[in-house]
Design a protein around this motif. Sequence first.
Motif, PDB file in Angstrom:
ATOM      1  N   LEU A  28       0.860  -1.178   0.000  1.00  0.00           N
ATOM      2  CA  LEU A  28       0.000   0.000   0.000  1.00  0.00           C
ATOM      3  C   LEU A  28       0.894   1.225   0.000  1.00  0.00           C
ATOM      4  N   ARG A  29       0.727   2.087  -0.992  1.00  0.00           N
ATOM      5  CA  ARG A  29       1.458   3.347  -1.031  1.00  0.00           C
ATOM      6  C   ARG A  29       0.481   4.422  -0.603  1.00  0.00           C
ATOM      7  N   VAL A  35      -4.599   6.055  -1.455  1.00  0.00           N
ATOM      8  CA  VAL A  35      -3.917   4.802  -1.123  1.00  0.00           C
ATOM      9  C   VAL A  35      -3.842   4.027  -2.426  1.00  0.00           C
ATOM     10  N   ARG A  36      -2.639   3.712  -2.847  1.00  0.00           N
ATOM     11  CA  ARG A  36      -2.450   2.927  -4.062  1.00  0.00           C
ATOM     12  C   ARG A  36      -2.169   1.486  -3.658  1.00  0.00           C
ATOM     13  N   VAL A  37      -2.896   0.559  -4.251  1.00  0.00           N
ATOM     14  CA  VAL A  37      -2.742  -0.866  -3.964  1.00  0.00           C
ATOM     15  C   VAL A  37      -1.895  -1.463  -5.080  1.00  0.00           C
ATOM     16  N   ILE A  38      -0.752  -2.046  -4.705  1.00  0.00           N
ATOM     17  CA  ILE A  38       0.206  -2.564  -5.679  1.00  0.00           C
ATOM     18  C   ILE A  38       0.410  -4.051  -5.427  1.00  0.00           C
ATOM     19  N   ALA A  39       0.231  -4.859  -6.468  1.00  0.00           N
ATOM     20  CA  ALA A  39       0.434  -6.308  -6.391  1.00  0.00           C
ATOM     21  C   ALA A  39       1.476  -6.705  -7.419  1.00  0.00           C
ATOM     22  N   ASP A  40       2.530  -7.357  -6.979  1.00  0.00           N
ATOM     23  CA  ASP A  40       3.610  -7.800  -7.874  1.00  0.00           C
ATOM     24  C   ASP A  40       4.150  -6.660  -8.731  1.00  0.00           C
ATOM     25  N   GLY A  41       4.271  -5.466  -8.127  1.00  0.00           N
ATOM     26  CA  GLY A  41       4.820  -4.316  -8.819  1.00  0.00           C
ATOM     27  C   GLY A  41       3.870  -3.608  -9.762  1.00  0.00           C
ATOM     28  N   VAL A  42       2.596  -4.032  -9.794  1.00  0.00           N
ATOM     29  CA  VAL A  42       1.613  -3.449 -10.700  1.00  0.00           C
ATOM     30  C   VAL A  42       0.528  -2.744  -9.885  1.00  0.00           C
ATOM     31  N   LEU A  43       0.215  -1.508 -10.246  1.00  0.00           N
ATOM     32  CA  LEU A  43      -0.867  -0.776  -9.602  1.00  0.00           C
ATOM     33  C   LEU A  43      -2.189  -1.432  -9.981  1.00  0.00           C
TER      34      LEU A  43
END
Length: 86
Positions: A28-29, A35-43
């Motif tokens: 979580l950025r 709040v940006r949710v990032i999974a495996d480097g992908v937004l």
Amino acid sequence: MVNNAGCVGLAGRLLSVGVPLAGQRMTLRIDARTVRVIADGVLVRTRTGPLTPSQRGRLHGALVGRFPAVERPYRLRDPGQVESIS
């Protein structure tokens, strides 16, 4: 870790990130408004930030980002396709 209802705990609150992400570990950025949710480097999702500045400052285990968030303008071509215009 995203629970089976698609939520993560953040400062005593539940933040919905989506049922398809259940069981996965996310990054979580968090900034002032989002709040940006990032999974495996992908937004994968952007949510409105539910935290006040003082709450953000008291998060346990949070790391300060090394790079500022970069906003890229996008234009919707048709439903389901997004095109970068930068």
